[in-house]
Design a protein around this motif. Structure first.
Motif, PDB file in Angstrom:
ATOM      1  N   SER A  61       0.877  -1.164   0.000  1.00 21.88           N
ATOM      2  CA  SER A  61       0.000   0.000   0.000  1.00 21.88           C
ATOM      3  C   SER A  61       0.915   1.214   0.000  1.00 21.88           C
ATOM      4  CB  SER A  61      -0.902   0.021   1.226  1.00 21.88           C
ATOM      5  OG  SER A  61      -1.787  -1.073   1.192  1.00 21.88           O
ATOM      6  N   TYR A  62       0.874   1.944  -1.099  1.00 25.40           N
ATOM      7  CA  TYR A  62       1.715   3.126  -1.280  1.00 25.40           C
ATOM      8  C   TYR A  62       0.867   4.354  -0.997  1.00 25.40           C
ATOM      9  CZ  TYR A  62       4.420   6.712  -3.709  1.00 25.40           C
ATOM     10  OH  TYR A  62       5.113   7.851  -4.031  1.00 25.40           O
ATOM     11  N   TYR A  63       1.317   5.202  -0.081  1.00 25.69           N
ATOM     12  CA  TYR A  63       0.591   6.408   0.307  1.00 25.69           C
ATOM     13  C   TYR A  63       1.369   7.627  -0.171  1.00 25.69           C
ATOM     14  CZ  TYR A  63      -2.045   3.357   3.397  1.00 25.69           C
ATOM     15  OH  TYR A  63      -2.834   2.348   3.904  1.00 25.69           O
ATOM     16  N   GLU A  64       0.657   8.540  -0.827  1.00 25.02           N
ATOM     17  CA  GLU A  64       1.316   9.745  -1.315  1.00 25.02           C
ATOM     18  C   GLU A  64       0.455  10.970  -1.059  1.00 25.02           C
ATOM     19  OE1 GLU A  64       3.348  11.711  -5.200  1.00 25.02           O
ATOM     20  OE2 GLU A  64       3.552   9.594  -4.816  1.00 25.02           O
ATOM     21  N   PRO A  65       1.039  11.986  -0.396  1.00 26.29           N
ATOM     22  CA  PRO A  65       0.302  13.233  -0.191  1.00 26.29           C
ATOM     23  C   PRO A  65       0.330  14.059  -1.475  1.00 26.29           C
ATOM     24  CG  PRO A  65       2.460  13.392   0.829  1.00 26.29           C
ATOM     25  CD  PRO A  65       2.344  12.006   0.267  1.00 26.29           C
ATOM     26  N   GLY A  67      -1.463  17.825  -2.493  1.00 26.38           N
ATOM     27  CA  GLY A  67      -2.363  18.884  -2.039  1.00 26.38           C
ATOM     28  C   GLY A  67      -2.750  18.636  -0.597  1.00 26.38           C
ATOM     29  N   ILE A  68      -4.049  18.695  -0.313  1.00 28.92           N
ATOM     30  CA  ILE A  68      -4.522  18.497   1.063  1.00 28.92           C
ATOM     31  C   ILE A  68      -4.947  17.062   1.338  1.00 28.92           C
ATOM     32  CG2 ILE A  68      -5.223  20.908   1.340  1.00 28.92           C
ATOM     33  CD1 ILE A  68      -8.145  19.938   0.857  1.00 28.92           C
ATOM     34  N   HIS A  69      -4.790  16.187   0.354  1.00 30.20           N
ATOM     35  CA  HIS A  69      -5.240  14.799   0.499  1.00 30.20           C
ATOM     36  C   HIS A  69      -4.060  13.826   0.538  1.00 30.20           C
ATOM     37  CE1 HIS A  69      -9.377  15.995  -0.115  1.00 30.20           C
ATOM     38  NE2 HIS A  69      -9.022  16.640  -1.217  1.00 30.20           N
ATOM     39  N   LEU A  70      -4.335  12.675   1.118  1.00 31.90           N
ATOM     40  CA  LEU A  70      -3.387  11.565   1.089  1.00 31.90           C
ATOM     41  C   LEU A  70      -4.034  10.467   0.267  1.00 31.90           C
ATOM     42  CD1 LEU A  70      -0.683  10.411   2.210  1.00 31.90           C
ATOM     43  CD2 LEU A  70      -2.039   9.349   4.017  1.00 31.90           C
ATOM     44  N   TYR A  71      -3.312   9.982  -0.737  1.00 35.83           N
ATOM     45  CA  TYR A  71      -3.840   8.958  -1.634  1.00 35.83           C
ATOM     46  C   TYR A  71      -3.148   7.627  -1.374  1.00 35.83           C
ATOM     47  CZ  TYR A  71      -5.981  12.851  -4.020  1.00 35.83           C
ATOM     48  OH  TYR A  71      -6.742  13.953  -4.303  1.00 35.83           O
ATOM     49  N   LYS A  72      -3.900   6.555  -1.592  1.00 35.73           N
ATOM     50  CA  LYS A  72      -3.403   5.202  -1.370  1.00 35.73           C
ATOM     51  C   LYS A  72      -3.544   4.399  -2.664  1.00 35.73           C
ATOM     52  CE  LYS A  72      -4.651   0.977   1.160  1.00 35.73           C
ATOM     53  NZ  LYS A  72      -5.584   0.415   2.143  1.00 35.73           N
ATOM     54  N   VAL A  73      -2.457   3.743  -3.053  1.00 43.40           N
ATOM     55  CA  VAL A  73      -2.451   2.862  -4.216  1.00 43.40           C
ATOM     56  C   VAL A  73      -1.974   1.495  -3.752  1.00 43.40           C
ATOM     57  CG1 VAL A  73      -1.418   2.406  -6.470  1.00 43.40           C
ATOM     58  CG2 VAL A  73      -1.971   4.754  -5.818  1.00 43.40           C
ATOM     59  N   GLU A  74      -2.788   0.467  -4.002  1.00 40.59           N
ATOM     60  CA  GLU A  74      -2.358  -0.895  -3.685  1.00 40.59           C
ATOM     61  C   GLU A  74      -1.742  -1.506  -4.925  1.00 40.59           C
ATOM     62  OE1 GLU A  74      -5.426  -3.186  -1.805  1.00 40.59           O
ATOM     63  OE2 GLU A  74      -5.140  -2.102   0.073  1.00 40.59           O
ATOM     64  N   ALA A 166      -7.051   8.137   3.992  1.00 48.08           N
ATOM     65  CA  ALA A 166      -6.466   8.101   2.649  1.00 48.08           C
ATOM     66  C   ALA A 166      -7.522   7.730   1.603  1.00 48.08           C
ATOM     67  CB  ALA A 166      -5.319   7.098   2.599  1.00 48.08           C
ATOM     68  N   ILE A 167      -7.409   8.333   0.450  1.00 46.46           N
ATOM     69  CA  ILE A 167      -8.328   8.082  -0.664  1.00 46.46           C
ATOM     70  C   ILE A 167      -7.678   7.047  -1.581  1.00 46.46           C
ATOM     71  CG2 ILE A 167      -9.499   9.104  -2.652  1.00 46.46           C
ATOM     72  CD1 ILE A 167      -9.246  11.832  -1.083  1.00 46.46           C
ATOM     73  N   GLN A 168      -8.342   5.910  -1.752  1.00 47.22           N
ATOM     74  CA  GLN A 168      -7.766   4.841  -2.570  1.00 47.22           C
ATOM     75  C   GLN A 168      -8.071   5.074  -4.042  1.00 47.22           C
ATOM     76  OE1 GLN A 168      -8.314   0.922  -1.072  1.00 47.22           O
ATOM     77  NE2 GLN A 168      -7.441  -0.052  -2.870  1.00 47.22           N
ATOM     78  N   LEU A 169      -7.056   4.887  -4.864  1.00 45.56           N
ATOM     79  CA  LEU A 169      -7.232   4.954  -6.309  1.00 45.56           C
ATOM     80  C   LEU A 169      -6.163   4.123  -7.000  1.00 45.56           C
ATOM     81  CD1 LEU A 169      -4.884   7.302  -6.799  1.00 45.56           C
ATOM     82  CD2 LEU A 169      -6.801   8.806  -6.604  1.00 45.56           C
ATOM     83  N   THR A 170      -6.226   4.055  -8.317  1.00 40.80           N
ATOM     84  CA  THR A 170      -5.247   3.279  -9.077  1.00 40.80           C
ATOM     85  C   THR A 170      -3.993   4.116  -9.298  1.00 40.80           C
ATOM     86  OG1 THR A 170      -6.047   4.049 -11.213  1.00 40.80           O
ATOM     87  CG2 THR A 170      -7.094   2.060 -10.294  1.00 40.80           C
ATOM     88  N   ASN A 171      -2.919   3.464  -9.653  1.00 41.47           N
ATOM     89  CA  ASN A 171      -1.671   4.149  -9.947  1.00 41.47           C
ATOM     90  C   ASN A 171      -1.855   5.102 -11.127  1.00 41.47           C
ATOM     91  OD1 ASN A 171       1.009   4.547  -9.181  1.00 41.47           O
ATOM     92  ND2 ASN A 171       1.740   3.253 -10.844  1.00 41.47           N
TER      93      ASN A 171
END
Length: 186
Positions: A61-65, A67-74, A166-171
């Motif tokens: 699970s890769y987390y990347e900030p 802007g104001i959000h943190l995104y998660k890509v599995e 965290a908001i999950q989305l695709t790479n």
């Protein structure tokens, strides 16, 4: 002219109870400040990307900030290493060389067969020993193990304040968001 700018950061690779975490040391400092003083954050604190993995599932699970959000890509990572016969001794460890192409770059890893942990920095894994040093061919990225210690903590406890929203989305969608933000930063 081309400006050469070097950025050094300390990251922690934590392997514990079938879990792996790779995160910037500033998270550890922030957690220590919070536990001892109750304040959250400090001058110079900023969100950075980090990785968590359940080693049984072999999924990261890769987390990347952004802007104001943190995104998660599995994601799963399958690096095709070529192990070479080259062996050197550094800091008392016998290290063997391996090379691979990953993420659009050629990489050289020096791993310790005597430490049978198939992990390393960032998403690099799959060698028959802990990756002690990793460099891309151009020298843009250099990862070095500078310290090793036994800790009794759960990395998910340390990073839970960040991961829960965290908001999950695709790479592909994360890359699209990065491009949009670059082209329109406001």
């Amino acid at each position: 002219s081309t400006i050469q700018k070097t950025k050094k950061e300390n990251y922690i690779l934590e392997i514990n109870n079938n879990k792996l975490a790779y995160y910037n040391r500033i998270y550890y400092i922030n957690d220590s400040i919070f536990r001892h003083g109750g304040s959250f954050g400090f001058n110079g604190f900023r969100l950075t990307s980090f990785i968590l993995s359940d080693l049984k599932k072999k999924k990261y699970s890769y987390y990347e900030p952004l802007g104001i959000h943190l995104y998660k890509v599995e994601d799963t990572v399958d690096i095709q290493w070529q192990i070479l016969p080259d062996i050197v001794t550094k800091n008392g460890f016998s290290l063997q060389r391996a090379i691979a192409f990953y993420g659009g770059r050629n990489w050289t890893a020096w791993f310790a067969p005597d430490i049978p942990l198939p992990y390393g920095p960032y998403k690099f894994n799959g060698l028959p020993g802990l990756i002690m040093q990793l460099t891309d061919k151009r020298g843009d990225y250099v990862f070095k193990l500078i310290q090793s210690e036994i800790v009794n903590s759960d990395p998910e406890d340390l990073l839970n304040n960040y991961t829960k929203n965290a908001i999950q989305l695709t790479n592909e969608n994360l890359n699209r968001l990065k491009i949009e933000r670059y082209e329109n930063p406001f």
